[in-house]
Write a protein that holds these residues in place. Structure first.
Motif, short mmCIF file in Angstrom:
data_model
loop_
_atom_site.label_atom_id
_atom_site.label_comp_id
_atom_site.label_asym_id
_atom_site.label_seq_id
_atom_site.Cartn_x
_atom_site.Cartn_y
_atom_site.Cartn_z
N PRO A 17 0.82 -1.22 0.00
CA PRO A 17 0.00 0.00 0.00
C PRO A 17 0.85 1.28 0.00
O PRO A 17 0.47 2.29 -0.58
N ALA A 18 2.02 1.23 0.62
CA ALA A 18 2.88 2.42 0.70
C ALA A 18 3.61 2.70 -0.61
O ALA A 18 4.16 3.78 -0.79
N GLU A 19 3.61 1.75 -1.54
CA GLU A 19 4.35 1.91 -2.80
C GLU A 19 3.41 1.88 -4.01
O GLU A 19 3.75 1.36 -5.06
N THR A 20 2.23 2.46 -3.87
CA THR A 20 1.24 2.39 -4.94
C THR A 20 1.29 3.57 -5.88
O THR A 20 1.79 4.64 -5.54
N THR A 21 0.74 3.33 -7.06
CA THR A 21 0.56 4.36 -8.08
C THR A 21 -0.92 4.43 -8.39
O THR A 21 -1.57 3.39 -8.52
N LEU A 22 -1.45 5.63 -8.52
CA LEU A 22 -2.86 5.80 -8.85
C LEU A 22 -3.06 5.51 -10.34
O LEU A 22 -2.31 6.00 -11.18
N MET A 23 -4.09 4.71 -10.63
CA MET A 23 -4.42 4.35 -11.99
C MET A 23 -5.87 4.75 -12.25
O MET A 23 -6.74 4.46 -11.43
N ARG A 24 -6.12 5.42 -13.37
CA ARG A 24 -7.49 5.82 -13.72
C ARG A 24 -7.94 5.03 -14.94
O ARG A 24 -7.16 4.77 -15.84
N VAL A 25 -9.24 4.67 -14.95
CA VAL A 25 -9.77 3.91 -16.06
C VAL A 25 -9.62 4.70 -17.37
O VAL A 25 -9.71 5.93 -17.37
N ARG A 26 -9.32 3.99 -18.39
CA ARG A 26 -9.11 4.62 -19.71
C ARG A 26 -10.39 4.72 -20.47
O ARG A 26 -11.23 3.91 -20.48
#
Length: 118
Positions: A109-118
């Motif tokens: 959880p501390a090493e996450t990247t936000l991803m948004r639906v395409r």
């Protein structure tokens, strides 16, 4: 990064993502014929949706959702060493956001990247 402040743990993955995107963008490496090489965007697939990585660091990681798939990337077909095989990464909910809109991915959880639906 266990002892790193929360800000550093949030910002570092985003900075790495931006640097990777900048290093792989058009206008970088060229093929022998002078044409710019393509690049692979940071995409993952989760629950039959494709998500694109963002540099946004203003989010809170929620519960673990499961596993997302990172597709194979071969942006230099004539270079067998340039291919990146398909991979897996843990998907997490983003607090206050429907997973159909955005998820966070990373090894922890501390090493996450936000991803948004395409």
């Amino acid at each position: 990064m266990t002892g790193a402040p929360l800000t550093v743990r949030r910002v570092l993955p985003a900075v790495l993502l931006v640097l990777a995107a900048a290093g792989c963008g058009e206008g970088g490496a060229t093929e022998p014929d002078g044409i710019a090489a393509a690049s692979c965007a940071y995409l993952v697939t989760y629950a039959d949706r494709t998500y694109l990585g963002t540099a946004d660091t203003d989010f809170t990681v929620g519960k673990k959702l499961g596993t997302a798939t990172v597709p194979e990337c071969d942006d230099t077909p004539n270079d067998p060493e340039g291919a990146v095989p398909e991979g897996r990464v843990t998907a997490y909910a983003v607090e206050g956001t429907d997973p159909a809109v955005a998820i966070a991915v990373g090894d922890t959880p501390a090493e996450t990247t936000l991803m948004r639906v395409r």
